[in-house]
Design an enzyme around this catalytic site. Structure first.
Site, mmCIF file in Angstrom:
data_model
loop_
_atom_site.group_PDB
_atom_site.id
_atom_site.type_symbol
_atom_site.label_atom_id
_atom_site.label_comp_id
_atom_site.label_asym_id
_atom_site.label_seq_id
_atom_site.Cartn_x
_atom_site.Cartn_y
_atom_site.Cartn_z
ATOM 1 N N VAL A 1 23.065 -21.777 6.468
ATOM 2 C CA VAL A 1 23.667 -21.863 5.130
ATOM 3 C C VAL A 1 22.978 -23.009 4.389
ATOM 4 O O VAL A 1 22.670 -24.021 4.986
ATOM 5 C CB VAL A 1 25.182 -22.102 5.188
ATOM 6 C CG1 VAL A 1 25.895 -20.905 5.761
ATOM 7 C CG2 VAL A 1 25.518 -23.315 6.013
ATOM 8 N N CYS A 2 22.676 -22.833 3.110
ATOM 9 C CA CYS A 2 21.805 -23.811 2.468
ATOM 10 C C CYS A 2 21.955 -23.834 0.959
ATOM 11 O O CYS A 2 22.645 -23.016 0.393
ATOM 12 C CB CYS A 2 20.334 -23.473 2.682
ATOM 13 S SG CYS A 2 19.962 -22.674 4.195
ATOM 14 N N THR A 3 21.212 -24.735 0.331
ATOM 15 C CA THR A 3 21.034 -24.716 -1.118
ATOM 16 C C THR A 3 19.537 -24.768 -1.401
ATOM 17 O O THR A 3 18.845 -25.636 -0.883
ATOM 18 C CB THR A 3 21.710 -25.937 -1.772
ATOM 19 O OG1 THR A 3 23.092 -25.936 -1.406
ATOM 20 C CG2 THR A 3 21.584 -25.887 -3.282
#
Ligand SMILES: *[C@@H]1O[C@H](CO)[C@@H](O)[C@H](O)[C@H]1NC(C)=O
Ligand SMILES: *[C@@H]1O[C@H](CO)[C@@H](O)[C@H](O)[C@H]1NC(C)=O
Ligand SMILES: *[C@@H]1O[C@H](CO)[C@@H](O)[C@H](O)[C@H]1NC(C)=O
Ligand SMILES: *[C@@H]1O[C@H](CO)[C@@H](O)[C@H](O)[C@H]1NC(C)=O
Length: 392
Positions: free
Chosen positions: A139-141
């Site tokens: 999960v990331c930005t």
């Protein structure tokens, strides 16, 4: 509620049942670069991967250095699997069926994984498992932005380790912490020249973050979906092998595509094992997009559009046309800070500020990478999120 929402809620319950953690957000950070202080753990060292040497030799120097840290992570994954299925049957399955699977992986990845297991002295099945789990837990930005002179920048936080055990005493994710020593930058060379660069985890042969100098930059974020990674991986194990592993596609695009358009076409059209978001930046004005993928095809491509005032595209782990889950709204915080920064002031340095603002920075954040396509600059930093800090 989708699967992602359910899993996040389940994770929330498992965290909050031991302690209450309120949503923690803060004002946009400024002046965080050069990295220092409690959110910066350390710099990242560089290694070379020589694509002209045989797959069995490419990783030897790196794995020799990082063997002990890799052992720690693989042991943590084994403990996690044993906790999930206490009879030890899952680990048994990993040791018996995954070594067979290595023969079915596309070239050169299977051979590279075998060599890594041999150098590290680890069971092959467990190194295969380690290479698979990046397909499903990332999960990331990610954000691609263009300044008002047409320069393109691409930055990302890599958040990893959700669902794999919360350390109550340390208020941290067990795997995220253990992965930090494995973060490295790689310089992939061919004909004695840099072909592309990446931020990676030692022992992982796929790719999540990379730049092809002067041509394009590329990151991927997990897209949770019912028809998700597990289904594709099970199909692969049972012999239906027409989809591509996401991390291998990333590496193959960086290796083989020679323009933004060519990279985009491959990312849009290649059938995948798992749904994903690809965030791609090019080398000239207007070239930046988020590709929202199902396993079979592209669902949507959102491009920069300066005429519409869209000077950046930003992706976390939700379809951009839907609201993010209320428990996990990193998108609004990140966009608020991008808007506050303005196009005139956007630089890798100010993007580091955005990615240092909680909850964009959270307990899962392992590293931040800043890339500039022009000159192929890549810098990365290992992060910490001191309390108070959101678990994700
Ligand atoms: C808890 O954090 C400390 C300091 O960061 C570290 O030395 C220790 O190993 C951690 N404990 C566990 C169980 O991870
Ligand atoms: C590779 O490049 C380095 C410097 O960039 C040079 O010192 C070395 O001789 C080159 N090796 C070969 C085989 O060309
Ligand atoms: C941008 O990429 C194209 C290939 O799409 C290449 O021909 C061109 O030289 C690149 N421009 C710069 C400034 O590097
Ligand atoms: C940021 O700016 C864009 C474009 O003006 C706007 O659509 C968006 O709602 C803004 N988001 C936030 C969180 O301020």
């Amino acid at each position: 509620m989708g699967l992602c929402d359910l899993i996040v809620v389940a994770a929330l319950i498992s965290v909050t049942s031991t302690q209450f953690i309120p949503p923690y957000t803060e004002e946009c950070r400024t002046e965080m670069y050069p990295p220092a202080g409690p959110t910066f753990r350390s710099a990242v060292s560089w290694y070379t991967v020589d694509l002209d040497s045989p797959p069995s030799d490419r990783w030897t120097a790196l794995i020799t250095d990082k063997k002990n840290d890799l052992l720690v992570v693989i042991k943590a994954i084994r403990d996690f699997a044993n906790a999930l299925v206490p009879s030890g049957r899952l680990v048994e399955l990993v040791d018996i069926s995954l070594p067979l699977m290595v023969e079915t992986l596309p070239k050169p990845y299977g051979e590279e994984i075998k060599a890594i297991a041999a150098v590290a002295g680890l069971p092959l099945g467990e190194v295969v498992l380690y290479n698979i789990f990046y397909e499903v837990f990332t999960v990331c930005t990610s954000v691609v932005a263009e300044d008002d002179e047409g320069n393109l920048f691409h930055a990302r936080n890599l958040d990893f380790g959700i669902f794999m055990g919360w350390d109550v005493k340390n208020k941290s994710w067990i795997i995220s912490e253990k992965l930090k020593p494995l973060v490295i930058n790689l310089n992939f060379k061919r004909n004695n020249q840099t072909l592309f660069k990446s931020t990676n985890f030692a022992g992982y042969v796929g790719l999540l973050t990379g730049v092809k100098p002067n041509l394009f930059t590329l990151t991927m974020n997990e897209r949770f979906n019912l028809d998700g990674g597990f289904v594709g991986i099970l199909e692969w194990i049972f012999g239906k092998r027409d989809g591509m592993w996401m991390g291998f596609l990333m590496r193959s695009v960086l290796e083989n595509a020679n323009s933004y358009k060519e990279a985009q076409t491959l990312l849009v059209q290649t059938k995948l094992l798992a749904p994903a978001y690809f965030i791609l930046g090019g080398n000239q004005t207007g070239q930046g997009c988020i590709i929202t993928r199902s396993r079979l095809h592209s669902i949507d491509v959102l491009e920069l559009d300066l005429k519409l005032g869209r000077w950046y595209v930003l992706e976390t782990n939700y379809d951009h046309w839907n609201e993010p889950l209320f428990l996990d709204d990193r998108r609004t915080s990140a966009m608020k800070c991008m808007n506050q920064t303005t196009q005139t002031n956007i630089t890798p340095k100010t993007m580091y500020d955005v990615l240092s603002t909680k909850p964009v920075l959270n307990k899962l954040t392992v590293y931040t990478t800043l890339m500039q396509v022009s000159g192929g600059k890549l810098e990365s930093f290992i992060r910490d999120c001191p309390n108070p800090c959101m678990p994700w």
